[in-house]
Motif scaffolding. Structure first.
Motif, PDB file in Angstrom:
ATOM      1  N   PRO A   1      -1.041  -0.400   2.183  1.00  0.00           N
ATOM      2  CA  PRO A   1      -2.500  -0.484   1.979  1.00  0.00           C
ATOM      3  C   PRO A   1      -2.917  -1.266   0.732  1.00  0.00           C
ATOM      4  O   PRO A   1      -3.981  -1.875   0.714  1.00  0.00           O
ATOM      5  CB  PRO A   1      -2.928   0.982   1.866  1.00  0.00           C
ATOM      6  N   SER A   2      -2.087  -1.302  -0.286  1.00  0.00           N
ATOM      7  CA  SER A   2      -2.445  -2.027  -1.511  1.00  0.00           C
ATOM      8  C   SER A   2      -2.527  -3.535  -1.298  1.00  0.00           C
ATOM      9  O   SER A   2      -3.150  -4.244  -2.095  1.00  0.00           O
ATOM     10  CB  SER A   2      -1.431  -1.721  -2.609  1.00  0.00           C
ATOM     11  N   ALA A   3      -1.945  -4.040  -0.220  1.00  0.00           N
ATOM     12  CA  ALA A   3      -1.944  -5.487   0.033  1.00  0.00           C
ATOM     13  C   ALA A   3      -3.335  -6.020   0.346  1.00  0.00           C
ATOM     14  O   ALA A   3      -3.607  -7.205   0.148  1.00  0.00           O
ATOM     15  CB  ALA A   3      -0.998  -5.823   1.177  1.00  0.00           C
ATOM     16  N   ALA A   4      -4.233  -5.179   0.806  1.00  0.00           N
ATOM     17  CA  ALA A   4      -5.576  -5.628   1.168  1.00  0.00           C
ATOM     18  C   ALA A   4      -6.406  -6.004  -0.051  1.00  0.00           C
ATOM     19  O   ALA A   4      -7.324  -6.822   0.045  1.00  0.00           O
ATOM     20  CB  ALA A   4      -6.291  -4.546   1.970  1.00  0.00           C
ATOM     21  N   SER A   5      -6.083  -5.453  -1.205  1.00  0.00           N
ATOM     22  CA  SER A   5      -6.910  -5.669  -2.388  1.00  0.00           C
ATOM     23  C   SER A   5      -6.313  -6.660  -3.387  1.00  0.00           C
ATOM     24  O   SER A   5      -6.921  -6.900  -4.430  1.00  0.00           O
ATOM     25  CB  SER A   5      -7.169  -4.333  -3.090  1.00  0.00           C
ATOM     26  N   VAL A   6      -5.158  -7.253  -3.091  1.00  0.00           N
ATOM     27  CA  VAL A   6      -4.549  -8.185  -4.043  1.00  0.00           C
ATOM     28  C   VAL A   6      -4.881  -9.618  -3.670  1.00  0.00           C
ATOM     29  O   VAL A   6      -5.263  -9.917  -2.535  1.00  0.00           O
ATOM     30  CB  VAL A   6      -3.018  -7.996  -4.128  1.00  0.00           C
ATOM     31  N   SER A   7      -4.700 -10.511  -4.623  1.00  0.00           N
ATOM     32  CA  SER A   7      -4.967 -11.927  -4.380  1.00  0.00           C
ATOM     33  C   SER A   7      -3.835 -12.545  -3.573  1.00  0.00           C
ATOM     34  O   SER A   7      -2.745 -11.985  -3.446  1.00  0.00           O
ATOM     35  CB  SER A   7      -5.101 -12.664  -5.716  1.00  0.00           C
ATOM     36  N   PHE A   8      -4.117 -13.722  -3.037  1.00  0.00           N
ATOM     37  CA  PHE A   8      -3.113 -14.458  -2.270  1.00  0.00           C
ATOM     38  C   PHE A   8      -1.893 -14.750  -3.137  1.00  0.00           C
ATOM     39  O   PHE A   8      -0.757 -14.614  -2.688  1.00  0.00           O
ATOM     40  CB  PHE A   8      -3.717 -15.767  -1.737  1.00  0.00           C
ATOM     41  N   GLN A   9      -2.135 -15.131  -4.383  1.00  0.00           N
ATOM     42  CA  GLN A   9      -1.048 -15.466  -5.303  1.00  0.00           C
ATOM     43  C   GLN A   9      -0.139 -14.273  -5.550  1.00  0.00           C
ATOM     44  O   GLN A   9       1.084 -14.390  -5.523  1.00  0.00           O
ATOM     45  CB  GLN A   9      -1.639 -15.972  -6.634  1.00  0.00           C
ATOM     46  N   GLU A  10      -0.734 -13.106  -5.787  1.00  0.00           N
ATOM     47  CA  GLU A  10       0.068 -11.910  -6.050  1.00  0.00           C
ATOM     48  C   GLU A  10       0.863 -11.492  -4.814  1.00  0.00           C
ATOM     49  O   GLU A  10       2.028 -11.107  -4.918  1.00  0.00           O
ATOM     50  CB  GLU A  10      -0.833 -10.764  -6.508  1.00  0.00           C
ATOM     51  N   LEU A  11       0.248 -11.592  -3.640  1.00  0.00           N
ATOM     52  CA  LEU A  11       0.952 -11.271  -2.404  1.00  0.00           C
ATOM     53  C   LEU A  11       2.097 -12.251  -2.171  1.00  0.00           C
ATOM     54  O   LEU A  11       3.188 -11.866  -1.759  1.00  0.00           O
ATOM     55  CB  LEU A  11      -0.020 -11.284  -1.224  1.00  0.00           C
ATOM     56  N   SER A  12       1.862 -13.520  -2.477  1.00  0.00           N
ATOM     57  CA  SER A  12       2.889 -14.537  -2.328  1.00  0.00           C
ATOM     58  C   SER A  12       4.075 -14.284  -3.261  1.00  0.00           C
ATOM     59  O   SER A  12       5.238 -14.429  -2.871  1.00  0.00           O
ATOM     60  CB  SER A  12       2.287 -15.911  -2.599  1.00  0.00           C
TER      61      SER A  12
END
Length: 124
Positions: A96-107
């Motif tokens: 669930p935390s992936a929905a609130s992070v930026s593209f860069q952080e997810l990458s």
């Protein structure tokens, strides 16, 4: 003009895991590695690297789930060269935390998790 090698910009049907059996094989006999926002299951296979994404309803409404799914497909497409030498079947389970992070952080989380998974596969 760019004279470099041509890189496929698409995410075709051949790049995806589509059958339940393919997901279950990854879960059963693949390497499991956890990241901060994703959990990844990797299984070596012949051919080209393939991706399956699982985004549960806990992540949010359909708009958020689809956004996370699109971001992960784009990250996979951009980083396909990281594991050309080892064709893999990847299943990414989203937290669930992936929905609130930026593209860069997810990458960055994806790249770090994939690097750990590849090192564990090499030790096998």
């Amino acid at each position: 003009m760019n004279s470099g090698p041509v890189v496929s910009e698409t995410f075709s049907r051949d790049d995806r895991l589509r059958k339940r059996r393919e997901f279950e094989e990854c879960y059963a006999s693949g390497v499991r590695v956890s990241g901060r926002h994703i959990q990844m299951f990797c299984l070596p296979e012949g051919g080209c690297p393939r991706l399956g994404i699982s985004v549960p309803r806990r992540v949010g409404n359909a708009v958020l789930r689809n956004r996370v799914r699109r971001r992960l497909r784009e990250i996979f497409r951009r980083n396909r060269g990281l594991f050309c030498t080892t064709p893999l079947r990847l299943v990414v389970n989203v937290r669930p935390s992936a929905a609130s992070v930026s593209f860069q952080e997810l990458s960055e989380d994806y790249a770090a998790t994939l690097a750990r998974a590849l090192s564990r596969l090499r030790r096998r």
